[in-house]
Design a protein around this motif. Structure first.
Motif, short mmCIF file in Angstrom:
data_model
loop_
_atom_site.label_atom_id
_atom_site.label_comp_id
_atom_site.label_asym_id
_atom_site.label_seq_id
_atom_site.Cartn_x
_atom_site.Cartn_y
_atom_site.Cartn_z
N ASP A 166 0.83 -1.17 -0.11
CA ASP A 166 0.14 0.09 0.00
C ASP A 166 0.90 1.32 0.04
OD1 ASP A 166 -2.15 -1.60 -0.11
OD2 ASP A 166 -2.55 -1.39 2.29
N PHE A 167 2.11 1.19 0.79
CA PHE A 167 2.62 2.50 0.66
C PHE A 167 3.40 2.66 -0.71
CE2 PHE A 167 7.60 3.19 0.52
CZ PHE A 167 7.34 4.57 0.79
N ALA A 168 3.90 1.65 -1.32
CA ALA A 168 4.50 1.80 -2.62
C ALA A 168 3.34 2.28 -3.61
CB ALA A 168 5.08 0.36 -3.03
N ALA A 169 2.21 1.63 -3.44
CA ALA A 169 1.35 2.18 -4.47
C ALA A 169 1.02 3.67 -4.10
CB ALA A 169 -0.04 1.47 -4.36
N LEU A 170 0.84 4.18 -2.87
CA LEU A 170 0.57 5.43 -2.43
C LEU A 170 1.57 6.55 -2.98
CD1 LEU A 170 -1.17 7.53 -1.07
CD2 LEU A 170 0.07 7.14 0.94
N HIS A 171 2.87 6.00 -2.93
CA HIS A 171 4.15 6.85 -3.09
C HIS A 171 4.06 6.92 -4.98
CE1 HIS A 171 8.11 8.40 -3.50
NE2 HIS A 171 8.12 7.52 -4.59
N ASP A 172 3.79 6.13 -5.55
CA ASP A 172 3.73 6.07 -6.92
C ASP A 172 2.72 6.89 -7.51
OD1 ASP A 172 6.12 4.70 -7.12
OD2 ASP A 172 5.07 2.64 -7.32
N GLN A 173 1.54 6.81 -6.69
CA GLN A 173 0.30 7.48 -7.29
C GLN A 173 0.52 9.29 -6.69
OE1 GLN A 173 -3.16 6.60 -4.93
NE2 GLN A 173 -4.29 8.43 -5.54
N VAL A 174 1.08 9.47 -5.72
CA VAL A 174 1.40 10.87 -5.38
C VAL A 174 2.53 11.35 -6.14
CG1 VAL A 174 2.10 12.28 -3.49
CG2 VAL A 174 0.49 10.59 -3.20
N PHE A 175 3.56 10.72 -6.36
CA PHE A 175 4.67 11.11 -7.10
C PHE A 175 5.08 10.01 -8.54
CE2 PHE A 175 5.62 12.49 -2.67
CZ PHE A 175 5.88 13.88 -2.90
N PRO A 176 4.16 10.43 -9.47
CA PRO A 176 4.38 9.51 -10.57
C PRO A 176 5.61 9.90 -11.34
CG PRO A 176 2.51 10.91 -10.88
CD PRO A 176 2.96 11.01 -9.62
N GLY A 177 6.46 9.12 -11.78
CA GLY A 177 7.60 9.28 -12.63
C GLY A 177 8.85 10.01 -11.69
N VAL A 178 8.61 10.18 -10.42
CA VAL A 178 9.79 10.80 -9.49
C VAL A 178 11.12 9.88 -9.54
CG1 VAL A 178 9.26 9.84 -7.51
CG2 VAL A 178 10.13 12.11 -7.55
N TYR A 179 12.31 10.27 -9.34
CA TYR A 179 13.38 9.67 -9.55
C TYR A 179 13.56 8.33 -8.59
CZ TYR A 179 15.33 11.29 -5.04
OH TYR A 179 15.32 11.39 -3.69
N VAL A 180 12.79 8.42 -7.61
CA VAL A 180 12.79 7.24 -6.54
C VAL A 180 11.43 6.70 -6.50
CG1 VAL A 180 12.68 8.67 -4.65
CG2 VAL A 180 13.42 6.15 -4.61
N SER A 181 11.27 5.37 -6.93
CA SER A 181 9.93 4.94 -7.10
C SER A 181 9.58 4.01 -5.37
CB SER A 181 9.84 3.56 -7.89
OG SER A 181 10.71 2.71 -7.80
N GLY A 182 8.46 3.78 -5.47
CA GLY A 182 8.13 2.94 -4.37
C GLY A 182 8.98 1.67 -4.00
N ARG A 183 8.96 0.94 -5.06
CA ARG A 183 9.81 -0.07 -5.14
C ARG A 183 11.26 0.04 -4.62
NH1 ARG A 183 10.68 -3.08 -10.55
NH2 ARG A 183 11.90 -1.46 -10.88
N ASP A 184 12.17 1.44 -5.25
CA ASP A 184 13.24 1.66 -4.95
C ASP A 184 13.36 1.96 -3.31
OD1 ASP A 184 13.89 1.56 -7.59
OD2 ASP A 184 13.59 3.64 -7.85
N ILE A 185 12.39 2.62 -2.93
CA ILE A 185 12.56 2.68 -1.26
C ILE A 185 12.31 1.53 -0.56
CG2 ILE A 185 11.33 3.85 0.60
CD1 ILE A 185 10.37 6.23 -1.36
N LEU A 186 11.58 0.48 -1.11
CA LEU A 186 11.41 -0.77 -0.19
C LEU A 186 12.55 -1.49 -0.40
CD1 LEU A 186 7.57 -1.62 -1.06
CD2 LEU A 186 8.51 -0.53 0.90
N GLU A 187 13.55 -1.30 -1.42
CA GLU A 187 14.43 -2.32 -1.58
C GLU A 187 15.54 -1.74 -0.39
OE1 GLU A 187 15.66 -1.95 -5.57
OE2 GLU A 187 13.98 -3.57 -6.29
#
Length: 287
Positions: A166-187
């Motif tokens: 849910d966090f990754a999905a929210l991040h990618d929704q709020v910041f689409p195309g930003v330099y760091v994706s939700g997946r990047d943060i979780l890794e």
């Protein structure tokens, strides 16, 4: 300028890194995409050898361009560093950029972030047809300048295992195309990044990402509130929690963040919390 443009070579990286360190130490010649330390710069150059070019005059390096392409986004982050001015700057910068764009291939945009004091770079890019984007501000908060509010709208906590998707999905929704994706943060979660959240009856309502940089400084890398949960004080709660974690758990002396100049609501929140403007940068994109 009697110059030669040629690709980066392994045996020349130490000298190029020292040149980049010297030029980047001045806001009149620096690039936001360039590291501060020669060892870090050299490591970046090793990783971007294929898209790096240096300008040589009388047997010595006088400038370079280093690019980090993201094929998925069709963009390359570029550092342009030159020990020149006026016509010499424009000639060398044009030759360097032409070689880099040829190597990057068609369809790749080039993004440049640099201090507002670097007028030579700004003038060259405007002449080359680059489009100016919104300026960004780098803000800093010192530990001695921060005091924790007595009452906050919520008490943030670390993100839980069952909330990661849910966090990754929210991040990618709020910041689409930003330099760091939700997946990047979780890794990088729990190693180089720490995520704190506020939840409500609808799920995750707000979150912040704290990224340690050194023994002295950490970065509030991301701070966001779900659109329908805004105006409830969650942003301030997250921001102050990041400050508390940075100063008392990580033990750093400074907390830094970046904000776009047109984000007036966020800028007011940061300044009210005690942050001060450290520097201002230009952003240009050349397509």
């Amino acid at each position: 300028m009697n110059m030669t443009i040629r690709p980066f070579e392994t045996g020349e990286l130490d000298g190029l890194a020292l040149l980049a360190q010297r030029l980047n130490a001045s806001r009149q010649t620096g690039s936001t995409f360039c590291c501060a330390k020669a060892a870090d710069i050299r490591r970046d150059f090793e990783q971007s050898m294929e898209w790096g070019f240096a300008c040589w005059a009388d047997g010595r390096p006088v400038g370079l361009v280093s690019c980090f392409p993201d094929r998925e986004k069709g963009n390359a982050d570029c550092s342009l560093l030159l020990d020149a001015c006026g016509a010499d700057y424009r000639e060398a910068a044009g030759a360097l950029l032409a070689r880099a764009r040829e190597r990057l291939g068609p369809g790749m945009a080039c993004t440049f972030f640099f201090p507002v004091e670097n007028g030579e770079c700004r003038g060259f890019l405007e002449q080359a047809g680059a489009r100016r984007q919104v300026n960004e501000y780098i803000l800093r908060l010192g530990r001695e300048a921060w005091s924790e509010p007595r009452d906050m709208a919520a008490e943030p906590r670390p993100v839980r295992e069952g909330e990661l998707a849910d966090f990754a999905a929210l991040h990618d929704q709020v910041f689409p195309g930003v330099y760091v994706s939700g997946r990047d943060i979780l890794e990088d979660l729990g190693k180089g990044r720490f995520v704190y959240v506020v939840s409500d009856s609808a799920g995750l309502a707000a979150y912040g990402v704290l990224k340690p940089q050194s023994n002295e400084q950490a970065v509030a890398e991301v701070l966001a509130v779900r659109q329908d949960a805004r105006q409830r004080g969650y942003g301030g709660a997250i921001l102050n929690h990041l400050a508390r974690e940075a100063f008392f758990r990580l033990g750093v002396r400074r907390l830094e963040l970046v904000v776009d100049g047109d984000n007036q609501n966020a800028l007011k929140l940061y300044l009210d919390t005690g942050f001060q403007v450290f520097q201002e940068n230009n952003c240009y994109i050349l397509r």
